[in-house]
Write an enzyme that holds these catalytic residues in place. Structure first.
Site, short mmCIF file in Angstrom:
data_model
loop_
_atom_site.label_atom_id
_atom_site.label_comp_id
_atom_site.label_asym_id
_atom_site.label_seq_id
_atom_site.Cartn_x
_atom_site.Cartn_y
_atom_site.Cartn_z
N TYR A 136 1.15 7.09 -7.39
CA TYR A 136 2.39 6.87 -6.84
C TYR A 136 2.83 7.82 -5.30
CZ TYR A 136 7.65 7.45 -6.62
OH TYR A 136 8.88 7.50 -6.42
N LYS A 163 3.29 6.06 -1.56
CA LYS A 163 4.61 6.33 -1.14
C LYS A 163 4.21 6.98 0.46
CE LYS A 163 7.91 5.21 -3.83
NZ LYS A 163 8.69 3.91 -3.34
#
Length: 304
Positions: free
Chosen positions: A155, A159
Protein backbone atom coordinates in the site's frame (compact mmCIF):
# COMPACT_ATOMS: atom_id res chain seq x y z
CA UNK A 1 -18.33 25.87 -5.47
CA UNK A 2 -20.27 25.50 -8.74
CA UNK A 3 -19.57 22.45 -10.90
CA UNK A 4 -22.71 22.76 -12.99
CA UNK A 5 -22.11 21.19 -16.40
CA UNK A 6 -19.02 19.28 -15.26
CA UNK A 7 -18.81 15.50 -15.63
CA UNK A 8 -16.75 13.45 -13.19
CA UNK A 9 -15.68 9.82 -12.78
CA UNK A 10 -14.94 8.65 -9.23
CA UNK A 11 -13.44 5.18 -8.98
CA UNK A 12 -14.11 3.08 -5.88
CA UNK A 13 -17.11 5.23 -5.00
CA UNK A 14 -19.53 2.54 -3.85
CA UNK A 15 -18.93 3.40 -0.22
CA UNK A 16 -16.58 5.18 2.17
CA UNK A 17 -14.45 8.10 1.05
CA UNK A 18 -15.17 7.49 -2.62
CA UNK A 19 -18.90 7.84 -2.04
CA UNK A 20 -18.30 11.01 -0.01
CA UNK A 21 -16.34 12.47 -2.95
CA UNK A 22 -19.06 11.50 -5.44
CA UNK A 23 -21.79 13.04 -3.29
CA UNK A 24 -19.82 16.26 -2.79
CA UNK A 25 -19.23 16.63 -6.54
CA UNK A 26 -22.91 15.95 -7.17
CA UNK A 27 -23.97 18.50 -4.56
CA UNK A 28 -21.84 21.08 -6.39
CA UNK A 29 -23.75 20.34 -9.60
CA UNK A 30 -21.59 17.78 -11.40
CA UNK A 31 -22.85 14.66 -13.15
CA UNK A 32 -20.96 11.69 -11.71
CA UNK A 33 -20.03 8.20 -12.89
CA UNK A 34 -19.73 6.06 -9.76
CA UNK A 35 -17.85 2.78 -9.67
CA UNK A 36 -17.34 -0.29 -7.50
CA UNK A 37 -16.77 -4.03 -7.91
CA UNK A 38 -20.04 -4.72 -6.05
CA UNK A 39 -23.14 -4.18 -8.20
CA UNK A 40 -25.40 -3.59 -5.20
CA UNK A 41 -22.97 -0.99 -3.85
CA UNK A 42 -22.98 0.73 -7.24
CA UNK A 43 -26.78 0.84 -7.37
CA UNK A 44 -26.95 2.28 -3.85
CA UNK A 45 -24.21 4.79 -4.67
CA UNK A 46 -26.06 6.02 -7.75
CA UNK A 47 -29.15 6.67 -5.65
CA UNK A 48 -27.15 8.33 -2.88
CA UNK A 49 -25.17 10.49 -5.30
CA UNK A 50 -28.27 11.64 -7.17
CA UNK A 51 -29.95 12.50 -3.89
CA UNK A 52 -27.11 14.97 -3.25
CA UNK A 53 -28.18 17.02 -6.25
CA UNK A 54 -26.70 15.93 -9.57
CA UNK A 55 -27.13 13.09 -12.04
CA UNK A 56 -25.28 9.80 -11.64
CA UNK A 57 -24.56 6.64 -13.58
CA UNK A 58 -23.01 3.46 -12.22
CA UNK A 59 -20.32 1.18 -13.65
CA UNK A 60 -19.59 -2.14 -11.98
CA UNK A 61 -15.96 -2.96 -12.76
CA UNK A 62 -12.71 -3.90 -11.07
CA UNK A 63 -10.29 -1.02 -11.58
CA UNK A 64 -6.83 -2.00 -12.78
CA UNK A 65 -7.18 -2.99 -16.41
CA UNK A 66 -7.15 -0.75 -19.45
CA UNK A 67 -10.56 -2.17 -20.37
CA UNK A 68 -12.12 -1.04 -17.08
CA UNK A 69 -10.60 2.43 -17.49
CA UNK A 70 -12.01 2.76 -21.01
CA UNK A 71 -15.41 1.60 -19.79
CA UNK A 72 -15.49 4.33 -17.14
CA UNK A 73 -14.47 7.09 -19.55
CA UNK A 74 -16.89 5.83 -22.19
CA UNK A 75 -19.73 5.83 -19.65
CA UNK A 76 -19.08 9.49 -18.87
CA UNK A 77 -19.07 10.45 -22.54
CA UNK A 78 -22.04 8.29 -23.57
CA UNK A 79 -24.31 9.29 -20.70
CA UNK A 80 -23.22 12.87 -20.00
CA UNK A 81 -21.44 13.98 -23.17
CA UNK A 82 -17.92 14.63 -21.90
CA UNK A 83 -15.36 14.11 -19.13
CA UNK A 84 -13.98 16.97 -17.04
CA UNK A 85 -12.87 15.39 -13.76
CA UNK A 86 -11.31 12.06 -12.74
CA UNK A 87 -10.92 11.04 -9.10
CA UNK A 88 -8.91 7.82 -8.66
CA UNK A 89 -10.04 6.48 -5.31
CA UNK A 90 -10.35 2.71 -5.87
CA UNK A 91 -8.20 0.57 -3.62
CA UNK A 92 -7.86 -2.53 -1.46
CA UNK A 93 -5.76 -3.52 1.52
CA UNK A 94 -3.70 -6.67 2.03
CA UNK A 95 -1.67 -5.71 5.10
CA UNK A 96 1.16 -7.98 6.26
CA UNK A 97 4.73 -7.50 7.42
CA UNK A 98 7.39 -8.00 4.75
CA UNK A 99 8.34 -11.58 5.61
CA UNK A 100 4.71 -12.72 5.55
CA UNK A 101 3.50 -10.80 2.50
CA UNK A 102 2.84 -13.05 -0.50
CA UNK A 103 3.33 -12.21 -4.15
CA UNK A 104 -0.46 -12.08 -4.52
CA UNK A 105 -0.80 -9.71 -1.53
CA UNK A 106 1.67 -7.37 -3.20
CA UNK A 107 0.43 -7.68 -6.76
CA UNK A 108 -3.28 -7.29 -5.90
CA UNK A 109 -2.73 -3.97 -4.13
CA UNK A 110 -0.36 -2.64 -6.78
CA UNK A 111 -2.80 -3.64 -9.54
CA UNK A 112 -5.76 -1.76 -8.05
CA UNK A 113 -4.04 1.29 -6.54
CA UNK A 114 -1.07 1.96 -8.79
CA UNK A 115 -1.93 0.33 -12.11
CA UNK A 116 -5.57 1.33 -11.68
CA UNK A 117 -4.57 4.96 -11.18
CA UNK A 118 -2.32 4.77 -14.24
CA UNK A 119 -4.85 3.16 -16.58
CA UNK A 120 -7.73 5.43 -15.52
CA UNK A 121 -5.63 8.60 -15.70
CA UNK A 122 -4.28 7.61 -19.11
CA UNK A 123 -7.77 7.03 -20.50
CA UNK A 124 -9.01 10.28 -18.97
CA UNK A 125 -6.03 12.27 -20.27
CA UNK A 126 -6.59 11.00 -23.81
CA UNK A 127 -10.23 12.06 -23.69
CA UNK A 128 -9.56 15.43 -22.04
CA UNK A 129 -6.87 16.27 -24.60
CA UNK A 130 -9.22 15.34 -27.44
CA UNK A 131 -11.89 17.65 -25.99
CA UNK A 132 -9.36 20.48 -25.84
CA UNK A 133 -10.92 22.19 -22.84
CA UNK A 134 -8.58 21.15 -20.05
CA UNK A 135 -9.56 19.01 -17.10
CA UNK A 136 -8.89 17.94 -13.56
CA UNK A 137 -7.26 14.70 -12.41
CA UNK A 138 -7.35 14.10 -8.66
CA UNK A 139 -5.32 11.15 -7.38
CA UNK A 140 -5.97 9.80 -3.89
CA UNK A 141 -2.82 9.24 -1.89
CA UNK A 142 -2.20 8.41 1.77
CA UNK A 143 0.08 9.38 4.67
CA UNK A 144 1.51 5.85 4.28
CA UNK A 145 2.82 6.84 0.86
CA UNK A 146 4.43 9.98 2.27
CA UNK A 147 6.08 8.40 5.32
CA UNK A 148 5.75 4.60 5.15
CA UNK A 149 3.68 2.49 7.55
CA UNK A 150 4.23 -0.77 9.41
CA UNK A 151 2.71 -3.76 7.63
CA UNK A 152 1.90 -1.84 4.43
CA UNK A 153 4.75 -2.49 2.00
CA UNK A 154 2.35 -2.85 -0.91
CA UNK A 155 0.00 0.00 0.00
CA UNK A 156 2.74 2.48 0.94
CA UNK A 157 4.67 1.72 -2.25
CA UNK A 158 1.55 2.23 -4.37
CA UNK A 159 0.64 5.50 -2.68
CA UNK A 160 4.21 6.81 -2.96
CA UNK A 161 4.05 5.99 -6.66
CA UNK A 162 0.77 7.85 -6.97
CA UNK A 163 2.35 11.01 -5.54
CA UNK A 164 5.17 10.67 -8.07
CA UNK A 165 2.61 10.20 -10.85
CA UNK A 166 0.90 13.45 -9.85
CA UNK A 167 4.14 15.39 -10.19
CA UNK A 168 5.03 13.74 -13.49
CA UNK A 169 1.61 14.13 -15.09
CA UNK A 170 1.37 17.75 -13.93
CA UNK A 171 4.39 18.40 -16.14
CA UNK A 172 3.16 16.34 -19.08
CA UNK A 173 -0.40 17.69 -19.14
CA UNK A 174 0.26 21.37 -18.35
CA UNK A 175 0.08 22.48 -21.99
CA UNK A 176 -3.35 20.83 -22.23
CA UNK A 177 -4.55 22.80 -19.19
CA UNK A 178 -5.15 19.58 -17.26
CA UNK A 179 -4.18 19.82 -13.60
CA UNK A 180 -3.06 16.79 -11.61
CA UNK A 181 -2.88 16.71 -7.81
CA UNK A 182 -2.67 14.10 -5.08
CA UNK A 183 -5.02 14.29 -2.10
CA UNK A 184 -3.74 12.81 1.18
CA UNK A 185 -6.90 12.23 3.25
CA UNK A 186 -7.28 11.16 6.88
CA UNK A 187 -10.80 10.23 7.96
CA UNK A 188 -12.83 7.97 10.20
CA UNK A 189 -13.05 4.87 8.02
CA UNK A 190 -13.12 1.13 8.62
CA UNK A 191 -9.32 1.19 8.53
CA UNK A 192 -8.85 3.96 11.11
CA UNK A 193 -11.38 2.23 13.36
CA UNK A 194 -8.81 -0.53 13.81
CA UNK A 195 -6.41 1.91 15.54
CA UNK A 196 -7.07 1.31 19.26
CA UNK A 197 -6.69 4.91 20.41
CA UNK A 198 -9.16 6.14 17.77
CA UNK A 199 -11.71 3.30 17.89
CA UNK A 200 -13.80 4.30 20.93
CA UNK A 201 -14.12 7.92 19.81
CA UNK A 202 -15.14 6.97 16.27
CA UNK A 203 -17.65 4.43 17.56
CA UNK A 204 -19.12 6.99 19.97
CA UNK A 205 -19.41 9.58 17.18
CA UNK A 206 -21.18 7.06 14.94
CA UNK A 207 -23.53 6.04 17.74
CA UNK A 208 -24.51 9.52 18.93
CA UNK A 209 -23.74 11.80 16.00
CA UNK A 210 -21.46 13.87 18.24
CA UNK A 211 -18.36 15.36 16.62
CA UNK A 212 -14.96 13.79 17.15
CA UNK A 213 -12.94 15.48 19.91
CA UNK A 214 -10.86 18.53 19.07
CA UNK A 215 -7.52 16.74 19.60
CA UNK A 216 -8.44 14.25 16.87
CA UNK A 217 -9.77 16.86 14.44
CA UNK A 218 -6.93 19.34 14.93
CA UNK A 219 -3.81 17.56 16.19
CA UNK A 220 -4.33 14.30 14.27
CA UNK A 221 -6.27 15.86 11.40
CA UNK A 222 -8.88 13.10 11.53
CA UNK A 223 -12.55 13.83 10.97
CA UNK A 224 -15.48 12.51 9.00
CA UNK A 225 -15.30 11.30 5.41
CA UNK A 226 -17.29 14.37 4.43
CA UNK A 227 -14.55 16.57 5.90
CA UNK A 228 -12.19 15.27 3.22
CA UNK A 229 -14.59 15.85 0.33
CA UNK A 230 -14.31 19.65 0.14
CA UNK A 231 -10.73 19.45 -1.11
CA UNK A 232 -11.72 17.12 -3.94
CA UNK A 233 -14.52 19.50 -4.95
CA UNK A 234 -12.10 22.44 -4.92
CA UNK A 235 -9.55 20.58 -7.04
CA UNK A 236 -12.33 19.64 -9.50
CA UNK A 237 -13.35 23.27 -9.92
CA UNK A 238 -12.21 26.22 -12.02
CA UNK A 239 -10.98 27.85 -8.80
CA UNK A 240 -8.04 25.39 -8.72
CA UNK A 241 -6.80 26.14 -12.24
CA UNK A 242 -3.41 27.28 -10.92
CA UNK A 243 -2.96 24.33 -8.54
CA UNK A 244 -1.11 21.35 -10.02
CA UNK A 245 1.63 18.86 -9.11
CA UNK A 246 0.84 19.13 -5.40
CA UNK A 247 0.23 16.63 -2.58
CA UNK A 248 -2.39 18.16 -0.30
CA UNK A 249 -3.48 16.78 3.06
CA UNK A 250 -7.02 17.04 4.40
CA UNK A 251 -8.80 15.70 7.47
CA UNK A 252 -10.82 17.02 10.37
CA UNK A 253 -9.94 20.69 10.83
CA UNK A 254 -6.57 20.41 9.04
CA UNK A 255 -5.60 21.40 5.51
CA UNK A 256 -1.92 20.89 4.72
CA UNK A 257 0.55 21.06 1.86
CA UNK A 258 2.99 18.15 1.90
CA UNK A 259 6.61 18.92 1.02
CA UNK A 260 8.13 17.21 -1.98
CA UNK A 261 11.35 15.22 -1.45
CA UNK A 262 14.45 17.35 -1.85
CA UNK A 263 18.06 17.36 -0.75
CA UNK A 264 18.18 18.31 2.92
CA UNK A 265 21.92 18.76 3.37
CA UNK A 266 24.82 18.49 0.94
CA UNK A 267 28.54 17.98 1.55
CA UNK A 268 31.24 18.33 -1.09
CA UNK A 269 34.63 16.65 -1.18
CA UNK A 270 37.14 17.16 -3.95
CA UNK A 271 37.78 13.88 -5.72
CA UNK A 272 34.59 12.26 -4.45
CA UNK A 273 33.71 10.09 -1.48
CA UNK A 274 35.17 6.73 -0.53
CA UNK A 275 33.35 4.48 1.96
CA UNK A 276 35.89 5.47 4.61
CA UNK A 277 35.40 9.18 3.90
CA UNK A 278 31.65 8.82 4.27
CA UNK A 279 31.98 6.89 7.54
CA UNK A 280 34.28 9.55 8.98
CA UNK A 281 32.06 12.47 8.00
CA UNK A 282 28.56 11.02 8.29
CA UNK A 283 27.58 11.64 11.93
CA UNK A 284 28.74 15.27 12.02
CA UNK A 285 27.85 16.06 8.42
CA UNK A 286 25.07 15.00 6.07
CA UNK A 287 23.78 12.40 8.53
CA UNK A 288 23.76 14.61 11.62
CA UNK A 289 19.96 15.01 11.52
CA UNK A 290 18.47 11.97 9.79
CA UNK A 291 14.89 12.02 8.57
CA UNK A 292 12.13 10.39 10.59
CA UNK A 293 9.99 7.67 9.03
CA UNK A 294 6.64 6.05 9.66
CA UNK A 295 3.32 7.66 10.55
CA UNK A 296 3.66 9.16 14.05
CA UNK A 297 1.62 7.39 16.74
CA UNK A 298 -1.52 9.28 17.82
CA UNK A 299 -1.01 11.41 20.93
CA UNK A 300 -4.27 11.89 22.81
CA UNK A 301 -4.29 14.46 25.61
CA UNK A 302 -3.56 13.11 29.08
CA UNK A 303 -6.66 11.57 30.61
CA UNK A 304 -8.31 10.58 27.29
Amino acid sequence: MDLTGKVAVVTGSGRGLGLAYARALSAAGASVVVNDVDRQAVEAAVESTESAGGKAFGVTAAVGTAEAAEELVSAAVEHFGRLDVLVTNAGILRDKVLWKMTDDDFDDVIRVHLRGTFTCARAAAVRMREQGRGGRIVLIGSPAGQRGNFGQTNYAAAKAGIAAMARTWALELARSHITVNAVVPVAATEMTKTIPVFAPFIEEAERTGAPLPDWMRRQEGLGTMEDAAGLVTFLASDASAAVTGQAIGIGGDRLALWAHPQEKKVALREGGWSAEDIAAAWSDGVGARPETFGIPAPQPPAGD
